[in-house]
Motif scaffolding. Sequence first.
Motif, mmCIF file in Angstrom:
data_model
loop_
_atom_site.group_PDB
_atom_site.id
_atom_site.type_symbol
_atom_site.label_atom_id
_atom_site.label_comp_id
_atom_site.label_asym_id
_atom_site.label_seq_id
_atom_site.Cartn_x
_atom_site.Cartn_y
_atom_site.Cartn_z
ATOM 1 N N PRO A 76 0.647 -1.451 0.669
ATOM 2 C CA PRO A 76 -0.264 -0.104 0.247
ATOM 3 C C PRO A 76 0.994 1.370 -0.660
ATOM 4 O O PRO A 76 1.974 1.544 0.558
ATOM 5 C CB PRO A 76 -1.397 -0.181 1.622
ATOM 6 N N GLN A 77 -0.316 1.880 -0.370
ATOM 7 C CA GLN A 77 1.240 4.059 -0.580
ATOM 8 C C GLN A 77 1.506 3.936 1.334
ATOM 9 O O GLN A 77 0.846 3.617 2.139
ATOM 10 C CB GLN A 77 0.025 4.265 -0.418
ATOM 11 N N GLY A 78 2.566 4.540 0.974
ATOM 12 C CA GLY A 78 2.974 4.933 2.718
ATOM 13 C C GLY A 78 3.719 3.513 3.870
ATOM 14 O O GLY A 78 4.943 4.081 4.210
ATOM 15 N N LEU A 214 -4.949 -1.515 -3.452
ATOM 16 C CA LEU A 214 -3.824 -0.658 -4.534
ATOM 17 C C LEU A 214 -5.009 -0.577 -5.555
ATOM 18 O O LEU A 214 -4.994 0.522 -6.109
ATOM 19 C CB LEU A 214 -2.872 -1.061 -4.724
ATOM 20 N N GLY A 215 -6.451 -1.156 -5.481
ATOM 21 C CA GLY A 215 -7.279 -0.953 -7.160
ATOM 22 C C GLY A 215 -5.901 -1.222 -8.407
ATOM 23 O O GLY A 215 -6.045 -0.840 -9.539
ATOM 24 N N LEU A 216 -5.771 -2.409 -8.501
ATOM 25 C CA LEU A 216 -4.329 -3.127 -9.368
ATOM 26 C C LEU A 216 -4.366 -4.303 -9.735
ATOM 27 O O LEU A 216 -5.412 -4.848 -8.842
ATOM 28 C CB LEU A 216 -3.229 -2.514 -9.161
ATOM 29 N N GLY A 217 -4.103 -4.424 -10.958
ATOM 30 C CA GLY A 217 -4.603 -5.738 -11.428
ATOM 31 C C GLY A 217 -3.116 -6.190 -12.489
ATOM 32 O O GLY A 217 -2.789 -5.259 -12.913
ATOM 33 N N ILE A 218 -2.771 -7.224 -12.364
ATOM 34 C CA ILE A 218 -1.899 -7.432 -13.814
ATOM 35 C C ILE A 218 -1.932 -8.555 -14.338
ATOM 36 O O ILE A 218 -2.731 -9.528 -14.371
ATOM 37 C CB ILE A 218 -0.606 -7.769 -12.857
ATOM 38 N N GLU A 219 -1.972 -8.532 -15.382
ATOM 39 C CA GLU A 219 -1.682 -9.903 -16.313
ATOM 40 C C GLU A 219 0.097 -9.986 -17.301
ATOM 41 O O GLU A 219 0.644 -9.147 -17.509
ATOM 42 C CB GLU A 219 -3.003 -10.095 -17.951
ATOM 43 N N CYS A 220 0.358 -10.890 -17.502
ATOM 44 C CA CYS A 220 1.658 -11.689 -18.585
ATOM 45 C C CYS A 220 2.132 -12.595 -19.234
ATOM 46 O O CYS A 220 0.679 -13.028 -19.265
ATOM 47 C CB CYS A 220 2.499 -12.086 -16.771
ATOM 48 N N VAL A 221 2.057 -12.076 -20.536
ATOM 49 C CA VAL A 221 1.772 -12.524 -21.515
ATOM 50 C C VAL A 221 2.614 -12.715 -22.245
ATOM 51 O O VAL A 221 3.673 -11.816 -22.308
ATOM 52 C CB VAL A 221 0.664 -11.730 -22.646
ATOM 53 N N HIS A 222 2.631 -14.275 -22.791
ATOM 54 C CA HIS A 222 4.194 -14.503 -24.046
ATOM 55 C C HIS A 222 3.305 -15.316 -24.945
ATOM 56 O O HIS A 222 2.583 -16.130 -24.868
ATOM 57 C CB HIS A 222 4.615 -15.863 -23.197
ATOM 58 N N LEU A 223 3.974 -14.381 -26.353
ATOM 59 C CA LEU A 223 3.051 -14.750 -27.249
ATOM 60 C C LEU A 223 4.238 -15.713 -28.205
ATOM 61 O O LEU A 223 5.844 -15.032 -28.298
ATOM 62 C CB LEU A 223 2.743 -13.572 -28.543
ATOM 63 N N ASN A 224 4.775 -16.488 -28.518
ATOM 64 C CA ASN A 224 5.318 -16.832 -30.057
ATOM 65 C C ASN A 224 5.501 -16.140 -30.881
ATOM 66 O O ASN A 224 4.706 -14.926 -31.327
ATOM 67 C CB ASN A 224 5.155 -18.155 -30.297
ATOM 68 N N LYS A 225 6.733 -15.766 -32.340
ATOM 69 C CA LYS A 225 7.145 -15.263 -33.023
ATOM 70 C C LYS A 225 5.268 -15.650 -33.934
ATOM 71 O O LYS A 225 4.893 -16.221 -34.539
ATOM 72 C CB LYS A 225 7.743 -16.151 -34.582
ATOM 73 N N GLY A 226 4.682 -13.777 -33.774
ATOM 74 C CA GLY A 226 4.144 -14.386 -35.404
ATOM 75 C C GLY A 226 2.634 -13.996 -34.091
ATOM 76 O O GLY A 226 1.482 -14.247 -35.259
ATOM 77 N N ALA A 227 2.244 -14.742 -33.216
ATOM 78 C CA ALA A 227 1.366 -14.715 -32.763
ATOM 79 C C ALA A 227 1.070 -13.325 -32.039
ATOM 80 O O ALA A 227 0.993 -12.581 -32.278
ATOM 81 C CB ALA A 227 1.244 -15.429 -31.230
ATOM 82 N N MET A 228 -0.885 -13.267 -31.607
ATOM 83 C CA MET A 228 -1.985 -12.503 -32.292
ATOM 84 C C MET A 228 -2.114 -12.685 -30.597
ATOM 85 O O MET A 228 -2.740 -13.392 -30.477
ATOM 86 C CB MET A 228 -1.945 -12.112 -33.621
ATOM 87 N N VAL A 295 -2.944 -3.197 -14.507
ATOM 88 C CA VAL A 295 -4.035 -2.823 -14.785
ATOM 89 C C VAL A 295 -5.333 -2.167 -13.732
ATOM 90 O O VAL A 295 -4.687 -2.413 -12.327
ATOM 91 C CB VAL A 295 -5.035 -4.009 -15.256
ATOM 92 N N ILE A 296 -5.227 -0.818 -14.467
ATOM 93 C CA ILE A 296 -5.630 -0.238 -12.588
ATOM 94 C C ILE A 296 -7.457 -0.692 -12.473
ATOM 95 O O ILE A 296 -8.579 0.559 -12.608
ATOM 96 C CB ILE A 296 -6.370 1.023 -13.440
ATOM 97 N N SER A 297 -7.547 -1.461 -12.047
ATOM 98 C CA SER A 297 -8.274 -2.186 -11.688
ATOM 99 C C SER A 297 -7.786 -3.956 -11.197
ATOM 100 O O SER A 297 -7.351 -4.450 -10.565
ATOM 101 C CB SER A 297 -9.617 -3.022 -12.338
ATOM 102 N N HIS A 298 -8.785 -3.908 -10.151
ATOM 103 C CA HIS A 298 -8.835 -5.686 -8.988
ATOM 104 C C HIS A 298 -9.072 -5.898 -9.422
ATOM 105 O O HIS A 298 -8.986 -7.860 -9.365
ATOM 106 C CB HIS A 298 -8.751 -4.882 -7.594
ATOM 107 N N ARG A 299 -10.033 -6.396 -10.497
ATOM 108 C CA ARG A 299 -10.407 -7.389 -11.031
ATOM 109 C C ARG A 299 -10.462 -7.093 -12.672
ATOM 110 O O ARG A 299 -11.557 -6.333 -12.596
ATOM 111 C CB ARG A 299 -12.186 -7.363 -10.351
#
Length: 322
Positions: A76-78, A214-228, A295-299
């Motif tokens: 948290p802040q502080g 915190l009002g935050l979330g995260i996503e972690c992305v791994h893409l192969n060559k040419g994937a989208m 992501v500026i949201s916890h969900r």
Amino acid sequence: MAEQWSSDARVALKSDGGKLEVWEGSGVFEELGVVAGRTMLKRRGGGLVGIFISLDDRKTRESCFKVERGDVVAVPQGVALWWYNGGDDELEIMGVAHLADNRHTKPFLVAGGKPDEQSRRGFGFGAVIHGFSSGVLSRASEMDKSSVRDVLEGQSGVGFVKVDEDVTFPDATSAFDRNFIYRLREIHPDVRVQNGGEGIRELSSYKLPILRTLGLGIECVHLNKGAMVAPNWFHGSHQILYVVHGRGRIEVVDPSGERVLDEELEQCSLVVVPAFYPSTKIASSEESFHYITFVISHRRMISYLSGRNPVYRGMDRLQLNN
């Protein structure tokens, strides 16, 4: 147009022990109240983080955790904390703060030297104890003024300090990991992409409850060559995308249907995408693409325009034709 959405990092603080780079203050960054920072600690590899948990004025408890590549540390802040790199590799720490509700929030140091000329040009870093009079510090710490003066003069380094080899640290514990740390690399992907890479790992307040505060979330992305990643938009949540490794491209479209960003991305690129702005990310045909999105949201809630479960699937043919 790209300059409004992405920004070059500014070196706010640098010394023999490491450096702090900051993205802030222009275009969408300023409008959305987003600040991002990257800290590089020299000597490379895994490290330690110490978190001081204050229970009002009754007791302050320090917890020390071992951190590894891919770990998420949420505080948290502080809350006061320190980082230490005792390995053989550079320790990279990427952080994000959303200050829309409190744009006057500023970080500060509780230990270290006085602000030097370089730090004044950055964030003005310098330990706050140097701002108090010796009389106040003497009374507050129950020390004589001579001892206070010795303590202040013994504070060296601003922000980053190289410690002696014989310095010992508290034993790392896992007792409070569930409150502050999540081993994101150890979980199976939440979304798998056939022949497209490791997929998407998501972290919300369901898995790490402090993210609700915190009002935050995260996503972690791994893409192969040419994937989208299929075109999608986040519901009421801004995105801060940081490229960890590789190369790719991002396209962003505003609600009026105009393409507002079409940019090549590489390692250490950072881009902000406002909520309800559809976007897509595409890996280079020559390299894989690994990025994290704060992501500026916890969900995290997301809708896709194509893929396995597009919004069009819920519409009947007559609606689509018209």
